[in-house]
Design an enzyme around this catalytic site. Structure first.
Site, PDB file in Angstrom:
ATOM      1  N   LYS A 152       1.049   4.104  -2.865  1.00 22.04           N
ATOM      2  CA  LYS A 152       0.602   5.458  -2.545  1.00 22.04           C
ATOM      3  C   LYS A 152       1.692   6.510  -2.813  1.00 22.04           C
ATOM      4  CE  LYS A 152      -3.686   5.098  -1.432  1.00 22.04           C
ATOM      5  NZ  LYS A 152      -4.671   5.595  -2.432  1.00 22.04           N
ATOM      6  N   TYR A 157       0.833  -1.209   0.000  1.00 18.98           N
ATOM      7  CA  TYR A 157       0.000   0.000   0.000  1.00 18.98           C
ATOM      8  C   TYR A 157       0.867   1.259   0.000  1.00 18.98           C
ATOM      9  CZ  TYR A 157      -3.683   3.187   1.721  1.00 18.98           C
ATOM     10  OH  TYR A 157      -4.574   4.224   1.893  1.00 18.98           O
TER      11      TYR A 157
END
Length: 306
Positions: free
Chosen positions: A169, A165
């Site tokens: 991001k 993640y």
């Protein structure tokens, strides 16, 4: 001056619930026509149904706004192109893209399967790439566009168990930096939003009393500012619990050590000075690093020749 989106057309991905739903409702409330996109799957990306997007589109229409629903997966570029064409066929343009779609597959890096790493990258990063690529020629032609990436404090600063993640991001920030530069002459402004909010993606990650303070509604104002006509560009805006901050990727002044066999040792000895924050800058582009380094080298050469 009030932020108004009358006459504007927006696409919000991952808008079937949580923060995306609130983004779509807020844009519609202020006059935008909204394409509500959501695969309709679980937090981990499994499953799918148009029901979630349709419910939000119906909610917007019930309040007097204009909205369409799409269950296109952002990982499918052909489906994304069809979604964008659907918006153009209905409303003639696309002014705003909010890349909000995402999934979680959290595990420590040692225990994480590569397929779970790859899928999170595919949804967050390539999903944003697909959507940007599909709207880019439209925004260039109309000489206007506002794109909001959704980054995260995990990408900016790290978080245990979220290597996939976090990588995805921060990659969106890198995409934002270059698209903002390339879009400037076409009136396209590109920014990133780092929200801290209690949604189904953050349930179980924080204590209940903390989640209660992190209402997702508190993030929406930052999105509206980044999507507005007067938006900045190349900004990383952080928002949560009613507070707003900006994150910057900076460059320290560093030191010039030249070439030679003893440079590694010299660098180790002077690393504290290299890391020192005093006089750091926020570069206008990636060229700033080379400019700073060559400048110090030329200054050192001139000094040695005196």
């Amino acid at each position: 001056m009030a932020i108004d989106f009358a006459g504007r057309v927006a696409i919000v991905t991952g808008a079937g619930g949580g923060l995306g739903r609130l983004h779509a409702l807020a844009l519609a409330q202020r006059g935008a026509k909204v394409m509500v996109n959501d695969l309709g799957g679980a937090v981990d990306g499994r499953g799918g149904s148009v029901g979630a997007a349709q419910a939000v589109a119906d909610e917007i229409r019930a309040a007097g706004g204009e909205a369409l629903a799409s269950s296109a997966s952002v990982t499918d570029f052909v489906a994304v192109q069809a979604m964008v064409q659907q918006a153009v066929d209905a409303w003639g343009r696309v002014d705003i893209l909010v890349n909000n779609a995402g999934i979680l597959r959290d595990k420590s890096f040692a225990k994480m399967e590569l397929d779970d790493f790859r899928l999170v990258m595919e949804v967050h990063l390539m999903g944003a790439v697909h959507c940007c690529k599909a709207v880019w020629p439209l925004m260039q032609a109309q000489q206007y566009g506002r794109i909001v990436m959704t980054t995260s404090s995990t990408g900016l600063y790290g978080n245990f168990g979220q290597s996939n993640y976090g990588a995805a991001k921060l990659a969106q920030v890198g995409l934002m930096q270059t698209l903002a530069l390339e879009g400037a002459k076409h009136g396209i402004r590109v920014n990133a939003l780092a929200p801290t909010a209690a949604t189904r993606m953050t349930e179980g990650l924080m204590p209940a009393e903390v989640l209660e303070m992190l209402q997702p509604e508190a993030v929406v104002p930052a999105m509206l500012v980044l999507a507005a006509e007067g938006a900045p560009t190349r900004a990383i805006l952080c928002a949560g619990a009613g507070s707003f901050e900006a994150a910057h990727i900076t460059l320290t002044q560093g030191v010039h050590l030249g070439l030679g066999e003893q440079v590694p040792e010299a660098l180790a000895e002077q690393l504290e000075q290299v890391l020192a924050r005093g006089g750091e800058q926020v570069p206008g582009s990636g060229a700033a690093q080379g400019t700073l380094e060559v400048g110090k080298a030329m200054a050192a050469r001139s000094f040695s020749e005196v």
